[in-house]
Enzyme design. Structure first.
Site, PDB file in Angstrom:
ATOM      1  CE1 TYR A 183       9.166   7.251   9.802  1.00 47.29           C
ATOM      2  CE2 TYR A 183       9.388   9.645   9.718  1.00 47.29           C
ATOM      3  CZ  TYR A 183       9.070   8.442   9.102  1.00 47.29           C
ATOM      4  OH  TYR A 183       8.669   8.447   7.789  1.00 47.29           O
ATOM      5  CB  ILE A 200       3.343  11.366   1.172  1.00 44.84           C
ATOM      6  CG1 ILE A 200       4.732  11.983   0.884  1.00 44.84           C
ATOM      7  CG2 ILE A 200       2.757  10.711  -0.082  1.00 44.84           C
ATOM      8  CD1 ILE A 200       4.783  13.087  -0.136  1.00 44.84           C
ATOM      9  CB  VAL A 226      12.778  -5.273   5.822  1.00 42.42           C
ATOM     10  CG1 VAL A 226      12.066  -5.401   4.482  1.00 42.42           C
ATOM     11  CG2 VAL A 226      12.144  -4.184   6.685  1.00 42.42           C
ATOM     12  CE  LYS A 267      11.662   6.612   7.375  1.00 39.49           C
ATOM     13  NZ  LYS A 267      11.622   5.639   6.271  1.00 39.49           N
ATOM     14  NE  ARG A 321      -0.423   0.135   4.953  1.00 39.19           N
ATOM     15  CZ  ARG A 321       0.002  -0.859   5.737  1.00 39.19           C
ATOM     16  NH1 ARG A 321      -0.280  -2.104   5.404  1.00 39.19           N
ATOM     17  NH2 ARG A 321       0.682  -0.602   6.836  1.00 39.19           N
TER      18      ARG A 321
HETATM   19  P1  NAP Z   1       2.279   2.820   4.879  1.00 33.55           P
HETATM   20  O1  NAP Z   1       1.130   3.250   4.043  1.00 33.55           O
HETATM   21  O2  NAP Z   1       2.090   2.628   6.346  1.00 33.55           O
HETATM   22  O3  NAP Z   1       2.894   1.470   4.230  1.00 33.55           O
HETATM   23  C1  NAP Z   1       4.018   0.856   4.823  1.00 33.55           C
HETATM   24  C2  NAP Z   1       4.370  -0.391   4.060  1.00 33.55           C
HETATM   25  O4  NAP Z   1       5.512  -1.017   4.682  1.00 33.55           O
HETATM   26  C3  NAP Z   1       3.261  -1.426   4.062  1.00 33.55           C
HETATM   27  O5  NAP Z   1       3.289  -2.128   2.842  1.00 33.55           O
HETATM   28  C4  NAP Z   1       3.671  -2.347   5.216  1.00 33.55           C
HETATM   29  O6  NAP Z   1       3.056  -3.601   5.079  1.00 33.55           O
HETATM   30  C5  NAP Z   1       5.178  -2.374   5.008  1.00 33.55           C
HETATM   31  N1  NAP Z   1       5.967  -2.773   6.171  1.00 33.55           N
HETATM   32  C6  NAP Z   1       5.967  -2.240   7.410  1.00 33.55           C
HETATM   33  N2  NAP Z   1       6.850  -2.865   8.193  1.00 33.55           N
HETATM   34  C7  NAP Z   1       7.440  -3.820   7.429  1.00 33.55           C
HETATM   35  C8  NAP Z   1       8.444  -4.794   7.664  1.00 33.55           C
HETATM   36  N3  NAP Z   1       9.025  -4.936   8.868  1.00 33.55           N
HETATM   37  N4  NAP Z   1       8.822  -5.595   6.647  1.00 33.55           N
HETATM   38  C9  NAP Z   1       8.255  -5.495   5.423  1.00 33.55           C
HETATM   39  N5  NAP Z   1       7.292  -4.585   5.153  1.00 33.55           N
HETATM   40  C10 NAP Z   1       6.895  -3.765   6.139  1.00 33.55           C
HETATM   41  O7  NAP Z   1       3.512   3.854   4.758  1.00 33.55           O
HETATM   42  P2  NAP Z   1       3.817   4.968   3.654  1.00 33.55           P
HETATM   43  O8  NAP Z   1       3.255   6.250   4.130  1.00 33.55           O
HETATM   44  O9  NAP Z   1       3.525   4.476   2.295  1.00 33.55           O
HETATM   45  O10 NAP Z   1       5.410   5.085   3.862  1.00 33.55           O
HETATM   46  C11 NAP Z   1       6.335   4.389   3.050  1.00 33.55           C
HETATM   47  C12 NAP Z   1       7.735   4.885   3.387  1.00 33.55           C
HETATM   48  O11 NAP Z   1       7.793   6.304   3.185  1.00 33.55           O
HETATM   49  C13 NAP Z   1       8.117   4.658   4.847  1.00 33.55           C
HETATM   50  O12 NAP Z   1       9.478   4.334   4.932  1.00 33.55           O
HETATM   51  C14 NAP Z   1       7.861   6.016   5.488  1.00 33.55           C
HETATM   52  O13 NAP Z   1       8.656   6.209   6.628  1.00 33.55           O
HETATM   53  C15 NAP Z   1       8.256   6.931   4.351  1.00 33.55           C
HETATM   54  N6  NAP Z   1       7.671   8.278   4.445  1.00 33.55           N
HETATM   55  C16 NAP Z   1       6.317   8.444   4.438  1.00 33.55           C
HETATM   56  C17 NAP Z   1       5.809   9.741   4.526  1.00 33.55           C
HETATM   57  C18 NAP Z   1       4.324  10.028   4.520  1.00 33.55           C
HETATM   58  O14 NAP Z   1       3.968  11.212   4.726  1.00 33.55           O
HETATM   59  N7  NAP Z   1       3.463   9.071   4.282  1.00 33.55           N
HETATM   60  C19 NAP Z   1       6.685  10.830   4.615  1.00 33.55           C
HETATM   61  C20 NAP Z   1       8.042  10.609   4.625  1.00 33.55           C
HETATM   62  C21 NAP Z   1       8.539   9.314   4.516  1.00 33.55           C
HETATM   63  P3  NAP Z   1       2.685  -4.543   6.362  1.00 33.55           P
HETATM   64  O15 NAP Z   1       2.385  -3.632   7.510  1.00 33.55           O
HETATM   65  O16 NAP Z   1       1.515  -5.335   5.905  1.00 33.55           O
HETATM   66  O17 NAP Z   1       3.914  -5.351   6.584  1.00 33.55           O
END
Ligand code: NAP
Length: 241
Positions: free
Chosen positions: A151, A184, A60, A155, A13
């Site tokens: 966090y 995001i 991971v 990061k 997702r």
């Molecule tokens: P999200 O919607 O919560 O999705 C996180 C994804 O990571 C899911 O597919 C989840 O699947 C998977 N995941 C979590 N822990 C895991 C593990 N130990 N092993 C394998 N898969 C794992 O998050 P997102 O907002 O798309 O964020 C994606 C990345 O962007 C992250 O690194 C986040 O820190 C970074 N980021 C996000 C934002 C934002 O505003 N959204 C901003 C800056 C950076 P399961 O839980 O089913 O394993």
């Protein structure tokens, strides 16, 4: 990207899913990952672009699971060309209330998870003498944020790790870069209340929340950018300059 193999961690997702779709549109074969489940909808959206798609489940943060996942991914399509370390979590709390467990969990998934995947992928990339590693950090790793000591540390750690990896693998033509998204629209930010969201948007020069596709565009760019390595590309609407 046609015929290349792209492995995106945390791609069930959010940002990871959009990165997978963007690479599929470019003709790459996709390896999706999450800890326990990837929906049929995501898989069929990927294959609708005429590419192959496989799911490799695993955590991971577990060194041995990362090893198995990379091995399976490599065997599935016979190559590994792009590794996107996107899997990440938050466990927000003010420093004075943050538990050791929440600190360790976030560091183990976000930072150690990135190390684990790179550690097992690099022997393949070195042998191949090509490849691109893209690690997803955050604006919080650059600027810090209240309630996110764990966090922010994870990061910021990804940025240092990526620059060191970039220097080690560059002689074999392999690149390693970082994307630092801002705020995001995904499940991760959906949990914030409306007042917090509004306050955050006020700090963004482009005056809107970013879309996961806009981060995905940066990943595709970095995978193709053969003379760019060790860099941090911010995709944040100007939130931090
Ligand atoms: P999200 O919607 O919560 O999705 C996180 C994804 O990571 C899911 O597919 C989840 O699947 C998977 N995941 C979590 N822990 C895991 C593990 N130990 N092993 C394998 N898969 C794992 O998050 P997102 O907002 O798309 O964020 C994606 C990345 O962007 C992250 O690194 C986040 O820190 C970074 N980021 C996000 C934002 C934002 O505003 N959204 C901003 C800056 C950076 P399961 O839980 O089913 O394993």
């Amino acid at each position: 990207m046609k015929g290349k193999t792209v492995f995106i961690t945390g791609s069930s997702r959010g940002i990871g899913k959009e990165i997978a779709i963007s690479f599929a549109k470019e003709g790459a074969n996709i390896i999706l990952n999450a800890r326990s489940h990837v929906s049929e909808d995501v898989i069929s959206e990927i294959t609708s672009y005429g590419v192959q798609c496989a799911v490799v489940l695993g955590d991971v943060s577990q060194f041995d699971q990362a090893k198995e996942m990379i091995k399976t991914a490599h065997e599935t399509f016979g190559s590994l060309d792009v590794l996107v370390n996107n899997a990440g979590i938050t466990k927000d709390q003010l420093l004075l209330r943050m538990s050791e467990e929440d600190f360790d969990n976030v560091l183990n998934i976000n930072l150690k998870g990135t190390f684990n995947m790179i550690r097992h992928a690099v022997p393949i990339l070195l042998k191949q003498r090509s490849g691109s590693i893209i690690n997803v950090s955050s604006v919080v790793g650059l600027a810090g944020n209240i309630g996110q000591v764990n966090y922010a540390a994870s990061k910021a750690g990804i940025i240092g790790l990526s620059k060191a990896v970039a220097k080690e693998v560059a002689p074999r033509g392999i690149t390693c870069n970082v994307i630092a998204p801002g705020y995001i629209d995904t499940d991760m930010t959906d949990i914030l209340n409306e007042d917090v969201k509004k306050a955050m948007i006020d700090t963004i020069p482009l005056k809107r929340i970013g879309q996961a596709q806009e981060v995905a565009q940066a990943a595709v760019y970095l995978a193709k950018a053969s003379y760019v390595t060790g860099q941090v590309l911010s995709v944040n609407g100007g939130m931090y300059m």
